[in-house]
Design a protein around this motif. Structure first.
Motif, PDB file in Angstrom:
ATOM      1  N   LEU A 234       0.826  -1.208   0.000  1.00 37.44           N
ATOM      2  CA  LEU A 234       0.000   0.000   0.000  1.00 37.44           C
ATOM      3  C   LEU A 234       0.859   1.257   0.000  1.00 37.44           C
ATOM      4  CD1 LEU A 234      -2.839  -1.008   2.495  1.00 37.44           C
ATOM      5  CD2 LEU A 234      -2.926  -0.964  -0.005  1.00 37.44           C
ATOM      6  N   TRP A 236       3.784   1.614  -1.448  1.00 33.54           N
ATOM      7  CA  TRP A 236       4.298   1.837  -2.808  1.00 33.54           C
ATOM      8  C   TRP A 236       3.222   2.413  -3.717  1.00 33.54           C
ATOM      9  CZ3 TRP A 236       8.730   2.262  -5.373  1.00 33.54           C
ATOM     10  CH2 TRP A 236       8.650   2.321  -6.773  1.00 33.54           C
ATOM     11  N   TYR A 237       2.060   1.789  -3.719  1.00 41.45           N
ATOM     12  CA  TYR A 237       1.034   2.167  -4.692  1.00 41.45           C
ATOM     13  C   TYR A 237       0.270   3.429  -4.309  1.00 41.45           C
ATOM     14  CZ  TYR A 237       1.620  -1.982  -7.548  1.00 41.45           C
ATOM     15  OH  TYR A 237       2.130  -2.925  -8.397  1.00 41.45           O
ATOM     16  N   TYR A 238       0.063   3.667  -3.020  1.00 36.73           N
ATOM     17  CA  TYR A 238      -0.814   4.771  -2.629  1.00 36.73           C
ATOM     18  C   TYR A 238      -0.100   5.938  -1.940  1.00 36.73           C
ATOM     19  CZ  TYR A 238      -4.463   1.614  -4.032  1.00 36.73           C
ATOM     20  OH  TYR A 238      -5.252   0.780  -4.784  1.00 36.73           O
ATOM     21  N   MET A 239       1.214   5.788  -1.756  1.00 35.49           N
ATOM     22  CA  MET A 239       1.984   6.917  -1.227  1.00 35.49           C
ATOM     23  C   MET A 239       3.162   7.254  -2.141  1.00 35.49           C
ATOM     24  SD  MET A 239       1.924   6.214   2.912  1.00 35.49           S
ATOM     25  CE  MET A 239       2.710   7.780   3.258  1.00 35.49           C
ATOM     26  N   THR A 241       3.992   6.038  -5.290  1.00 39.61           N
ATOM     27  CA  THR A 241       3.635   6.282  -6.689  1.00 39.61           C
ATOM     28  C   THR A 241       3.046   7.676  -6.895  1.00 39.61           C
ATOM     29  OG1 THR A 241       3.386   3.947  -7.277  1.00 39.61           O
ATOM     30  CG2 THR A 241       2.125   5.516  -8.576  1.00 39.61           C
ATOM     31  N   PRO A 242       2.053   8.110  -6.093  1.00 36.88           N
ATOM     32  CA  PRO A 242       1.568   9.487  -6.234  1.00 36.88           C
ATOM     33  C   PRO A 242       2.661  10.523  -5.974  1.00 36.88           C
ATOM     34  CG  PRO A 242      -0.002   8.176  -4.989  1.00 36.88           C
ATOM     35  CD  PRO A 242       1.234   7.344  -5.135  1.00 36.88           C
ATOM     36  N   TRP A 251       2.533  11.729 -15.311  1.00 38.09           N
ATOM     37  CA  TRP A 251       1.585  10.658 -14.988  1.00 38.09           C
ATOM     38  C   TRP A 251       1.714   9.546 -16.018  1.00 38.09           C
ATOM     39  CZ3 TRP A 251      -2.428   8.338 -17.613  1.00 38.09           C
ATOM     40  CH2 TRP A 251      -3.244   7.498 -16.856  1.00 38.09           C
ATOM     41  N   MET A 255      -4.078   3.842 -12.020  1.00 41.53           N
ATOM     42  CA  MET A 255      -4.278   3.571 -10.596  1.00 41.53           C
ATOM     43  C   MET A 255      -5.680   3.054 -10.269  1.00 41.53           C
ATOM     44  SD  MET A 255      -1.621   3.933  -8.656  1.00 41.53           S
ATOM     45  CE  MET A 255      -2.341   4.202  -7.041  1.00 41.53           C
ATOM     46  N   SER A 258     -12.853   4.422  -9.177  1.00 40.69           N
ATOM     47  CA  SER A 258     -13.706   4.265  -7.999  1.00 40.69           C
ATOM     48  C   SER A 258     -14.662   3.098  -8.254  1.00 40.69           C
ATOM     49  CB  SER A 258     -14.499   5.547  -7.751  1.00 40.69           C
ATOM     50  OG  SER A 258     -15.443   5.752  -8.793  1.00 40.69           O
ATOM     51  N   LYS A 322     -12.477  -2.356  -9.789  1.00 37.81           N
ATOM     52  CA  LYS A 322     -11.501  -1.267  -9.710  1.00 37.81           C
ATOM     53  C   LYS A 322     -10.843  -0.994 -11.059  1.00 37.81           C
ATOM     54  CE  LYS A 322      -9.911   0.772  -6.710  1.00 37.81           C
ATOM     55  NZ  LYS A 322     -10.197   2.170  -6.296  1.00 37.81           N
TER      56      LYS A 322
END
Length: 476
Positions: A234, A236-239, A241-242, A251, A255, A258, A322
């Motif tokens: 989490l 890597w992908y949600y902190m 990467t952004p 970009w 990702m 919703s 997703k």
């Protein structure tokens, strides 16, 4: 044929290791081909350029770079580049070549098939495992296991990790348990970092956690390491990467959507979504056998088969939602679910009274699927000129001159150009002020492809530097 020889032949043909090696050797055909086959060349060159940039620029795994970010550094958020980094490490020894990625994926996926067989044997029996592994080998995995893409690579690591997790729960040796739980942690973490959708398979460990086993500390340690693994993923992908996208301004990575948007898009493209299961995954005969396995599991109330099917389908369903439209548009998104489909197909075949018929059906499933993937062993002739593009540009352009290529959003020509710059459509290139806006950022050359990834257009206000039957290069 003497009975002894016939018995030996049957023994060899019923050994999954023979078939894993056989299909490994079969997929070595054209293994050195450039990533220019019809399907997913863009995704392969995207992977390969990151590996090449590790070698030629900065080998820091936390900062993957692509070549299509124009004047920017190219650093961007994406899947954790384990696969790319392995290509880089091999290139340190042998020098860079794109086909290393094909071979690495094929080797890892072949081991993944062996551990899938062993995992299937744990849940069911050797007969189910044999049929399921043969079907999985010839499924959509057949082509993607030799592509420079992380999808089957990722799932193979996760499958192997799940196998060691279950070994950890049942091993009587403390030394072995330590090795197994560490292997689970490393393989599951790296596999899911490589492709987050592969992580859904963790649901296969739930029965071991809810069992009446008295070994409570084993469960506690497994849960603790699983939580740490998920936290790393989490992060890597949600902190991270952004952070890379925001910091370096490019970009690149999808990702997800919703849940509401994903459901809406799936509904709008439902026929294409369904085709990924009945066509892409196992082809038509294989899908029919998969459905038979589901129906038989319900009729026979087989708890193991029903758990495998229901739990994995619910977990993967969240992945599909997703993914949204992308699931209907790209056939590699179904790859993580194909092992479950193969398991249910193997379950159905194991229940046939005549195992001769089971063998015939497996052969038909494998034959239909592999025949429909034979084009993956060839490259498109009209694109073959791209393999010489780097050499051509070196004769006329400086290495660091930024290039604009009319390949829409496809990075493939930029990869073969071995340059940095932009890719755009003909419409954008001809739009007012577009080239001027890029020249301010350092654009030096415009490369117009006449076929393949682009169509010929004239840019009369620019000077023609070189031209042949494939392309035209303008100098600003």
């Amino acid at each position: 044929m003497p009975k002894l020889q016939l018995s030996l032949l049957k023994k060899v043909l019923s050994d999954i290791r023979f078939w894993i090696i056989f299909f490994f050797l079969l997929r070595l055909i054209g293994i050195t081909n450039p990533p220019l086959e019809v399907g997913h060349n863009w995704r392969q060159t995207d992977t390969a350029m990151v590996a090449r940039n590790f070698l030629e620029m900065e080998p820091t795994i936390m900062y993957p770079r692509v070549d299509t970010a124009g004047e920017k550094t190219g650093i961007t958020g994406m899947e954790f580049p384990v696969f790319n980094y392995l290509i880089y490490l091999v290139s340190l020894i042998f020098g860079y070549d794109h086909w290393y990625g094909r071979l690495i994926n094929l080797i890892v996926t072949s081991f993944g098939l062996w551990f899938f067989f062993r995992l299937a044997s744990r849940f069911f029996n050797a007969k189910v495992a044999l049929y399921a592994t043969l079907i999985l080998t010839c499924s959509v995995w057949f082509q993607f296991s030799r592509k420079i893409m992380p999808d089957t690579f990722s799932m193979s690591l996760v499958i192997t990790g799940i196998f060691f997790a279950l070994e950890y729960f049942t091993s009587s040796s403390s030394g072995q348990r330590m090795r197994y739980i560490i292997l689970f942690f490393l393989l599951f973490t790296l596999g899911t970092l490589s492709k987050i959708s592969s992580g859904y398979l963790l649901v296969m460990c739930i029965p071991a956690l809810v069992s009446t086993s008295p070994y409570i500390w084993r469960k506690i340690w497994f849960c603790l390491l699983s939580v740490i693994s998920i936290a790393i993923i989490l992060f890597w992908y949600y902190m991270w990467t952004p952070y890379l996208v925001e910091t370096y301004g490019y970009w690149h990575f999808f990702m997800g959507k919703s849940f509401s948007q994903g459901l809406s898009e799936l509904g709008e493209h439902l026929p294409n979504v369904l085709s990924k299961f009945y066509d892409t995954a196992l082809k038509f005969i294989g899908f029919g056998v998969f459905l038979a396995g589901v129906i038989l599991a319900i009729i026979k109330k087989d708890k193991v088969a029903l758990y495998v099917f229901i739990s994995s389908s619910l977990a993967f369903g969240l992945v599909v939602i997703k993914t949204g439209f992308n699931f209907s548009h790209h056939n590699y998104y179904v790859i993580p679910y194909v092992p479950i489909m193969a398991l249910m197909a193997g379950f159905a075949l194991s229940l046939l009274k005549s195992q001769r018929w089971a063998i015939v059906i497996v052969a038909l499933v494998c034959l239909e699927s592999t025949i429909n993937q034979n084009q993956d062993f060839r490259i498109k002739k009209e694109n073959a000129f791209l393999t010489q593009l780097d050499q051509l540009l070196d004769e006329h352009l400086e290495k660091d001159g930024l290039v604009l290529i009319n390949s829409n959003q496809h990075p493939t020509p930029m990869y073969f150009a071995h340059r940095k710059g932009w890719v755009a459509s003909n419409e954008n290139i001809l739009a007012n002020q577009y080239i001027d806006s890029l020249s301010v950022l350092g654009l030096k050359y415009v490369l117009i492809l006449k076929h393949g990834f682009g169509e010929d257009i004239q840019v009369p206000e620019l000077e023609i530097l070189v031209e042949d039957e494939h392309l035209r290069i303008y100098k600003l």
